[in-house]
Design a protein around this motif. Structure first.
Motif, PDB file in Angstrom:
ATOM      1  N   UNK A  42      18.167   6.316   9.235  1.00 18.78           N
ATOM      2  CA  UNK A  42      16.846   5.894   8.788  1.00 18.78           C
ATOM      3  C   UNK A  42      16.746   5.975   7.264  1.00 18.78           C
ATOM      4  N   UNK A  43      15.747   5.240   6.747  1.00 21.10           N
ATOM      5  CA  UNK A  43      15.399   5.331   5.326  1.00 21.10           C
ATOM      6  C   UNK A  43      13.897   5.522   5.230  1.00 21.10           C
ATOM      7  N   UNK A  44      13.403   5.907   4.072  1.00 19.73           N
ATOM      8  CA  UNK A  44      11.979   6.167   3.918  1.00 19.73           C
ATOM      9  C   UNK A  44      11.175   4.886   4.126  1.00 19.73           C
ATOM     10  N   UNK A  45       9.991   4.986   4.748  1.00 17.34           N
ATOM     11  CA  UNK A  45       9.152   3.795   4.929  1.00 17.34           C
ATOM     12  C   UNK A  45       8.824   3.143   3.579  1.00 17.34           C
ATOM     13  N   UNK A  46       8.617   1.851   3.624  1.00 15.93           N
ATOM     14  CA  UNK A  46       8.406   1.093   2.366  1.00 15.93           C
ATOM     15  C   UNK A  46       6.941   0.801   2.084  1.00 15.93           C
ATOM     16  N   UNK A  47       6.062   0.823   3.111  1.00 21.38           N
ATOM     17  CA  UNK A  47       4.680   0.358   2.952  1.00 21.38           C
ATOM     18  C   UNK A  47       3.730   1.495   3.309  1.00 21.38           C
ATOM     19  N   UNK A  48       2.612   1.574   2.544  1.00 19.90           N
ATOM     20  CA  UNK A  48       1.578   2.565   2.843  1.00 19.90           C
ATOM     21  C   UNK A  48       0.547   1.955   3.793  1.00 19.90           C
ATOM     22  N   UNK A  49      -0.097   2.796   4.617  1.00 24.51           N
ATOM     23  CA  UNK A  49      -1.168   2.287   5.474  1.00 24.51           C
ATOM     24  C   UNK A  49      -2.294   1.677   4.608  1.00 24.51           C
ATOM     25  N   UNK A  50      -2.907   0.603   5.106  1.00 25.02           N
ATOM     26  CA  UNK A  50      -3.967  -0.065   4.355  1.00 25.02           C
ATOM     27  C   UNK A  50      -5.338   0.098   4.995  1.00 25.02           C
ATOM     28  N   UNK A  51      -6.363  -0.328   4.243  1.00 29.70           N
ATOM     29  CA  UNK A  51      -7.741  -0.352   4.738  1.00 29.70           C
ATOM     30  C   UNK A  51      -8.164   1.020   5.267  1.00 29.70           C
ATOM     31  N   UNK A  52      -7.988   2.040   4.415  1.00 31.48           N
ATOM     32  CA  UNK A  52      -8.367   3.398   4.805  1.00 31.48           C
ATOM     33  C   UNK A  52      -9.877   3.551   4.685  1.00 31.48           C
ATOM     34  N   UNK A  53     -10.552   4.003   5.781  1.00 29.40           N
ATOM     35  CA  UNK A  53     -12.008   4.206   5.786  1.00 29.40           C
ATOM     36  C   UNK A  53     -12.301   5.630   6.227  1.00 29.40           C
ATOM     37  N   UNK A  54     -13.418   6.161   5.656  1.00 24.80           N
ATOM     38  CA  UNK A  54     -13.818   7.528   5.981  1.00 24.80           C
ATOM     39  C   UNK A  54     -15.251   7.497   6.481  1.00 24.80           C
ATOM     40  N   UNK A  55     -15.502   8.135   7.629  1.00 23.53           N
ATOM     41  CA  UNK A  55     -16.839   8.259   8.193  1.00 23.53           C
ATOM     42  C   UNK A  55     -17.143   9.741   8.312  1.00 23.53           C
ATOM     43  N   UNK A  56     -18.140  10.204   7.518  1.00 28.12           N
ATOM     44  CA  UNK A  56     -18.507  11.618   7.548  1.00 28.12           C
ATOM     45  C   UNK A  56     -19.392  11.855   8.761  1.00 28.12           C
ATOM     46  N   UNK A  57     -18.920  12.717   9.664  1.00 28.43           N
ATOM     47  CA  UNK A  57     -19.657  13.007  10.887  1.00 28.43           C
ATOM     48  C   UNK A  57     -20.726  14.062  10.649  1.00 28.43           C
ATOM     49  N   UNK A  58     -20.380  15.151  10.059  1.00 29.78           N
ATOM     50  CA  UNK A  58     -21.340  16.196   9.685  1.00 29.78           C
ATOM     51  C   UNK A  58     -20.771  16.951   8.492  1.00 29.78           C
ATOM     52  N   UNK A  59     -21.358  18.065   8.195  1.00 27.81           N
ATOM     53  CA  UNK A  59     -20.972  18.777   6.972  1.00 27.81           C
ATOM     54  C   UNK A  59     -19.567  19.355   7.045  1.00 27.81           C
ATOM     55  N   UNK A  60     -18.951  19.455   8.226  1.00 34.89           N
ATOM     56  CA  UNK A  60     -17.599  20.037   8.329  1.00 34.89           C
ATOM     57  C   UNK A  60     -16.619  19.100   8.994  1.00 34.89           C
ATOM     58  N   UNK A  61     -17.002  17.879   9.290  1.00 35.33           N
ATOM     59  CA  UNK A  61     -16.132  16.986  10.056  1.00 35.33           C
ATOM     60  C   UNK A  61     -16.266  15.574   9.540  1.00 35.33           C
ATOM     61  N   UNK A  62     -15.053  14.928   9.411  1.00 39.57           N
ATOM     62  CA  UNK A  62     -15.026  13.535   8.990  1.00 39.57           C
ATOM     63  C   UNK A  62     -14.015  12.789   9.825  1.00 39.57           C
ATOM     64  N   UNK A  63     -14.239  11.492  10.024  1.00 38.99           N
ATOM     65  CA  UNK A  63     -13.328  10.647  10.790  1.00 38.99           C
ATOM     66  C   UNK A  63     -12.711   9.622   9.852  1.00 38.99           C
ATOM     67  N   UNK A  64     -11.345   9.475   9.973  1.00 39.90           N
ATOM     68  CA  UNK A  64     -10.604   8.579   9.089  1.00 39.90           C
ATOM     69  C   UNK A  64      -9.981   7.477   9.925  1.00 39.90           C
ATOM     70  N   UNK A  65     -10.062   6.243   9.445  1.00 42.11           N
ATOM     71  CA  UNK A  65      -9.430   5.077  10.086  1.00 42.11           C
ATOM     72  C   UNK A  65      -8.518   4.410   9.079  1.00 42.11           C
ATOM     73  N   UNK A  66      -7.445   3.781   9.598  1.00 39.30           N
ATOM     74  CA  UNK A  66      -6.533   3.033   8.746  1.00 39.30           C
ATOM     75  C   UNK A  66      -5.854   1.968   9.573  1.00 39.30           C
ATOM     76  N   UNK A  67      -5.250   1.006   8.875  1.00 37.87           N
ATOM     77  CA  UNK A  67      -4.514  -0.063   9.547  1.00 37.87           C
ATOM     78  C   UNK A  67      -3.052   0.334   9.644  1.00 37.87           C
ATOM     79  N   UNK A  68      -2.392   0.047  10.781  1.00 41.62           N
ATOM     80  CA  UNK A  68      -0.973   0.417  10.915  1.00 41.62           C
ATOM     81  C   UNK A  68      -0.100  -0.403   9.974  1.00 41.62           C
ATOM     82  N   UNK A  69       1.076   0.167   9.648  1.00 40.42           N
ATOM     83  CA  UNK A  69       2.026  -0.550   8.804  1.00 40.42           C
ATOM     84  C   UNK A  69       2.943  -1.382   9.703  1.00 40.42           C
ATOM     85  N   UNK A  70       3.537  -2.457   9.189  1.00 39.56           N
ATOM     86  CA  UNK A  70       4.467  -3.267   9.988  1.00 39.56           C
ATOM     87  C   UNK A  70       5.667  -2.421  10.431  1.00 39.56           C
TER      88      UNK A  70
END
Length: 1199
Positions: A823-851
């Motif tokens: 194997x070699x190191x991946x070449x692409x970073x995940x895109x379209x990273x979004x953050x949804x703050x649920x409450x004062x101690x919890x957040x939800x993160x979404x991203x698009x998969x890499x090829x």
């Protein structure tokens, strides 16, 4: 070159190709073997073989025989000298010389006198190679003269006196042996009181009346002439005295306080001390500045004589004898000097040299005084002997260089001092002889297996031959493990085996030629007793049978002999011997003993014994039960490539039938010492057909099993090596993984030695790309379990197979497995990273998969890096802790728990494969809303008075927002631990101190204190305190103990003399005693505040339920350590045992909710259960205190 056969051994390892067993002999001297055939044409200088002693005392009544024998080739001629001049034998008719010898016989029995032939004789033996001479033989006739006539007066003395009876025997040759007897030829009794001295005198330490007699006779025995002479009898009369005065010891011999003794090395040193006194003295011996030699010291004559045998120079010194009785002791010192006649350190040895060689004669002797060394050549002092240019004399050594045949001679070395001399002959024989082997041809040697075999090859030659050994008629080289070559040519096989049988050839070579000889070796099986006689107990009158079963080599005929107590069997018809048994019928008591079976062959013998005990008839005892004895006599037959038959003899079943036999095997080639299960057979069988694997060196053992258990293992069978075959199986655990982007590492579990089936185990490794049309690429490797294929594309699937092979062939076709290149190191970073703050101690993160192609390896998951970069409350940037959450597999969203409220966070996402992480996505920033604060850092009560208490506190360590106010709740606790009304008080957020007034004196209060933000109330901290006692009313009553950190105001009012106070104190003391008893009982029951149940009913409004989403929270790990999250509680805060002050860590830290925590998250991000941990509950009305009662509290409540 010098020749010598040394007793030293030389070990040579075998295994070379070819191996010639070469015997190179270090030489010092060689006596030419007196082989009759060899002596026919081998010249040798004379050697004296026998001669009369140096001091030769003869019997004058017999003919005189003076011996002189010698050997040599040609046979030597003999001549004699007498008193240094030639002794012409032919002129004396009484003297004859033995034919072929130099021995003289002087006939004095017919006429002549022995004294006529006294003198010093020397014999010379001469041939063309030199002359040898004998010692100087001093011939003297023995003498046994009579005692001179003397008149002996009777001796009369009183009881208790000392007495010496002189002997003074005539001087004889050799000196006579002295002893005292009476007229009846009975030896006179001797004791510590009466004893004979070394000079022959008879000493009495003190006389007694019973010593009176008229026949004290001294006898002298002359052994050489077998005559005894006697002295005139001595009469002794002892007169009894009325009183005997006791006296201390004095010495009768030796005289004085000191004396000197000289003795020669090797002789017996005899020291004597005889003392008189009354009572009889006792003698003791010591050596000054030393100890007496333990093994060479002996005491004679009732310890009056000390003897040291084999005396040496080390025995010189002062010896002290001590005579002691109850009246005193006396001492005598004997100074001993040990001198030494010459003795050899290195006597010269014969030399056999070939022309042109070098050698040396060494003559070294020692003595005291140091002996003088002189050399003679052929009996002539070397100074006047004919000159030899090859000879050079250097003191005690003669050095020979480039010798020629004329250098042959006999040299004499003479070492002499005042006490004697040594004379040694050593010849130098210059020979040129081809090798000769003296061992008989075709000699047959028969040896028992596992014993040493010695094959002789006696040889001679000049120069010294080298010896080589070959095995086999065709001269094949020896290829065994180890042989021992003796320097006399003998070949030793230390442990002879069956395959040692054969013909061996000994070859001797020097520059003049070669000789060889064949001998034959047969290896026989050892004779063994496979069934030994066993211990037997037989009742009188019964019959006993001893069994002795013998196994032997089929070519040897054994004879069986029975012995009783190491002797022959009684000649009695009750003893019957057949092939394997000895039967004794009608057993008697004297038949008990040890019976031995002896098996003899011409090569070996073995024996076994058993004891027979004869007892009176008794009731038959109950049989004893035990596990079987081990089987024995294992034998392998029908030996095939893949099977063998094993047979054995069962051991004693010990009264419990054998149910089965367990057979185990050992592979001595691959796993020596490890035994494996082979098979099991019925207890009725004594043979088993065993299946075998190829190329295994098998040994077998058998165990017997009965109802009581398993026997010990038998002795191992002989080894059996099966033939090699191709492998049956291929390696397992075949894998293909790359360690670098451009390689493929193929690994497998190798076959063990047992599975190899033959020598030369190798592996054929094959591979090709799965999605291509390439042909298989293969390599063959050995002794490895890994092969690296280089130059592969990155992360490409491959088909792999590994096949075993050995020198015989290949294993079956192996299975194909799939692997991947590196194997070699991946070449692409995940895109379209979004953050949804649920409450004062919890957040939800979404991203698009890499090829998938950009991953370049096995997808391990996605990794979120996040860190708190800014505090929203203070707005100052400071770097805190960077944390990581890993989400396995192909998930594209995840939850970030454990966030700090009211904080500024930054995150990015990276894809992970087996090689590592890919590039990070662009940073995303988000803020968490306010949350409830943590509990105040500390709470303490200071300055207590009669009606007030002052509270001091520190703000929460984590406010999690902007503090709006503090809430203080408190309530009193009465003497029965019931809680009073609850007071609720709001305090501004900027305060850290508050004083409560108008409180009841001597009252315990419980305080509940917490902070608030816009999000709600935080965790509370509790404390208890007591107001002071009114000392105007309670003078004389000890103040309550409010614990560490509790201050109490005090005023002194002297009311101890008040009448009302005295009455009050009596009543109070009685009540306190009652309350103490009640409190003690309740405390032991572990009572708690009932209000706890009410407090548990108040839930923390800040705790929000969350749902669980499988994998949403990922795998948590921290990159940095935040020391501020682990501060200890400040001293002074007090909490009940079940209400712990909240830790200062983040309430939402994932560390608090890892594996083992009850809380879980739902799919919507909510948390199931209590996320923030247990908090101190809101206070409620109740009737129990959170602290165990004390007598002081009870008193305060009463007041």
């Amino acid at each position: 070159m010098q020749l010598e056969i040394m007793p030293r051994k030389k070990r040579l390892p075998a295994g070379r190709a070819p191996l010639l067993l070469l015997l190179c002999q270090l030489v010092r001297a060689l006596d030419v073997p007196l082989d009759s055939k060899l002596l026919e044409d081998l010249v040798q200088p004379p050697t004296i073989t026998q001669q009369s002693p140096k001091d030769y005392i003869i019997d004058p009544r017999e003919n005189i025989v003076i011996q002189c024998e010698a050997k040599g080739k040609p046979p030597p001629s003999f001549s004699w000298t007498r008193n240094g001049t030639h002794f012409d034998i032919e002129k004396d008719p009484l003297v004859t010389m033995k034919p072929g010898s130099g021995t003289l016989t002087i006939n004095i029995m017919s006429e002549g006198k022995a004294e006529t032939y006294e003198g010093v004789y020397q014999c010379t033996a001469r041939n063309e190679r030199g002359a040898a001479i004998s010692n100087n033989i001093v011939v003297r006739p023995s003498r046994s003269p009579l005692w001179t006539k003397e008149k002996l007066e009777p001796i009369t003395l009183r009881n208790g006196q000392s007495l010496i009876l002189p002997c003074r025997p005539p001087l004889g040759l050799p000196p006579p042996i002295i002893f005292w007897m009476d007229n009846s030829f009975q030896r006179l009794p001797q004791s510590e009181r009466v004893s004979q001295g070394l000079n022959g005198d008879l000493y009495f330490s003190n006389v007694l009346p019973e010593d009176t007699r008229e026949d004290y006779i001294c006898y002298a025995r002359f052994n050489h002439t077998q005559t005894i002479q006697q002295k005139q009898p001595i009469s002794v009369k002892v007169i009894s005295a009325k009183s005997n005065r006791e006296r201390p010891p004095t010495f009768l011999t030796p005289e004085g306080n000191a004396s000197h003794k000289e003795e020669l090395r090797g002789n017996v040193l005899s020291l004597e001390c005889i003392a008189e006194g009354l009572p009889t003295p006792i003698i003791y011996w010591i050596k000054e500045d030393g100890t007496l030699p333990i093994n060479r010291t002996f005491y004679k004559n009732f310890k009056k004589t000390l003897q040291i045998i084999q005396v040496s120079e080390a025995d010189s010194g002062n010896y002290q004898c001590i005579a002691k009785n109850p009246l005193g002791a006396i001492y005598h010192t004997i100074s001993v000097t040990v001198k030494a006649a010459p003795y050899w350190i290195m006597a010269p040895q014969n030399l056999v040299l070939s022309p042109g060689e070098d050698g040396r004669l060494i003559c070294r002797a020692n003595g005291n005084p140091k002996p003088r060394i002189s050399w003679l050549s052929n009996g002539v002092p070397i100074e006047i002997a004919p000159d030899d240019p090859s000879r050079n004399i250097d003191g005690d050594t003669i050095i020979f260089s480039n010798v020629q045949e004329r250098s042959s001679a006999v040299y004499q070395c003479n070492a002499s001092n005042e006490y004697g001399y040594l004379l040694a002959n050593a010849f130098v024989n210059v020979l040129a002889e081809p090798p000769r082997i003296l061992t008989s041809a075709n000699t047959l040697y028969q040896v028992i297996t596992d014993r040493p075999a010695l094959l002789d090859c006696a040889f001679f030659g000049s120069p010294l031959p080298t010896i080589e050994w070959f095995k086999g008629a065709k001269g094949s080289a020896l290829r065994e493990d180890i042989y021992v070559l003796h320097e006399n040519g003998t070949l030793e096989i230390p442990v002879a085996q069956k395959d040692s049988t054969g013909t061996y050839t000994c070859v001797a070579r020097n520059k003049l030629g070669m000789a060889k000889n064949e001998v034959h070796l047969e290896i026989k099986d050892a004779t063994r007793i496979i069934k030994q006689p066993e211990y037997a107990v037989v009742q009188r009158g019964g019959t006993v049978s001893f069994e002795c079963k013998v196994k032997h080599d089929h070519t040897l005929i054994p004879t069986i002999t029975w012995l009783k107590d190491s002797g022959e069997l009684p000649n009695d018809g009750r003893f019957t011997v057949d092939k394997d048994h000895l039967v004794v019928a009608d057993v008697w008591d004297n038949d008990g003993g040890t019976y031995t079976c002896v098996a003899n062959t011409t090569l070996d013998n073995v024996s076994a014994s058993a004891v027979l005990s004869v007892v009176a008839p008794t009731p038959t005892p109950a049989p004893t039960y035990d596990v079987p004895n081990p089987p024995f006599d294992l034998e392998l037959t029908d030996q095939l490539d893949k099977s063998v038959q094993l047979s054995w003899t069962p051991g004693n079943d010990n009264n419990s039938p054998i149910t089965k036999f367990i057979i185990e095997y050992e592979d001595a080639m691959h796993e020596a010492g490890l035994w494996h299960h082979q098979t099991e057979v019925s207890g009725m069988q004594t043979t088993a057909q065993l299946k075998l694997s190829p190329y295994v060196n098998y040994s077998f053992r058998v165990m017997a099993v009965n109802s009581l258990g398993r026997s010990l293992p038998s002795e191992a069978s002989e080894q059996y090596l099966t033939k090699a075959a191709e492998p049956d199986t291929n390696p397992t655990a075949v894998e293909g993984l790359g360690s670098e982007p451009d390689n493929l590492v193929i690994t497998w579990k190798p076959l063990n030695g047992f599975e190899s089936n033959g020598p030369g185990l190798q592996y054929k490794v094959s591979w090709r790309q799965k999605d291509g049309d390439d042909e298989w690429t293969s390599v063959v490797v050995a002794n490895v379990s890994k092969y690296i294929v280089s130059g592969t594309p990155t992360f490409v699937p491959y088909l792999i197979k590994v096949q075993a092979l050995n020198d015989v062939g290949f294993a079956p076709e192996p299975a194909v497995v799939m692997g991947h290149s590196g194997e070699d190191l991946p070449m692409v970073a995940p895109g379209n990273v979004r953050v949804n703050v649920v409450n004062s101690t919890l957040a939800e993160v979404h991203w698009d998969p890499v090829p998938l192609k950009s991953i370049r390896g096995h997808l391990q998951g996605y990794r979120i890096y996040y860190w708190k970069a800014q505090s929203s409350s203070k707005r100052n940037r400071r770097h805190l802790e960077k944390k990581i959450l890993t989400f396995q597999g192909s998930k594209t969203h995840g939850m970030l728990p454990g966030l700090e409220p009211f904080s500024h966070y930054t995150l990015n996402v990276r894809v992970v494969n087996g090689k590592g992480e890919g590039p990070a996505s662009p940073d995303r920033v988000f803020n968490t809303p306010e949350g409830v604060p943590s509990a105040p850092s500390s709470l303490k009560i200071v300055n207590p008075t009669l009606d007030s208490l002052t509270l001091e506190w520190d703000p929460p360590s984590r406010p999690n927002g902007i503090l709006t106010e503090y809430t203080l709740k408190y309530q009193p606790i009465n003497s029965t631990h019931e809680l009073g009304p609850l007071v609720d008080l709001k305090i501004p957020a900027n305060k850290t101190r508050w004083t409560l007034k108008n409180l009841n004196f001597s009252t315990r209060y419980k305080f509940y204190f917490y902070a608030q933000t816009a999000a709600g109330s935080g965790s509370q901290i509790t404390e208890e305190a007591v107001t002071n006692v009114d000392e105007g009313k309670m003078a004389g009553i000890p103040p309550p103990d409010v614990g560490a950190g509790k201050a109490m105001a005090s005023r002194q009012v002297d009311i101890a003399t008040q009448g009302w106070f005295i009455g009050l104190m009596c009543a109070v003391a009685l009540l306190i005693l009652i309350l103490l008893i009640v409190c003690f009982i309740r405390r032991n029951k572990g009572g708690k505040y009932p209000v706890k149940e009410k407090e548990d009913a108040h839930a923390d409004p800040e705790i929000q339920p969350m749902k669980e989403d499988d994998g949403t929270f990922g795998e948590y790990r921290s990159l940095e350590s935040d020391a501020e999250d682990h501060k200890p509680l400040k001293k002074g805060s007090r909490t009940p045992s079940d209400r712990t002050v909240k830790k200062e860590d983040s309430d939402d830290s994932l560390v608090d909710y890892g594996e083992g925590v009850n809380g879980q998250f739902n799919e919507d991000g909510s948390f199931i259960g209590q996320y923030s941990g247990k908090k101190e509950k809101e206070p409620a009305e109740g009737n129990e205190s959170s602290e165990a009662p004390s007598p002081v509290n009870a008193m305060n409540s009463f007041v």
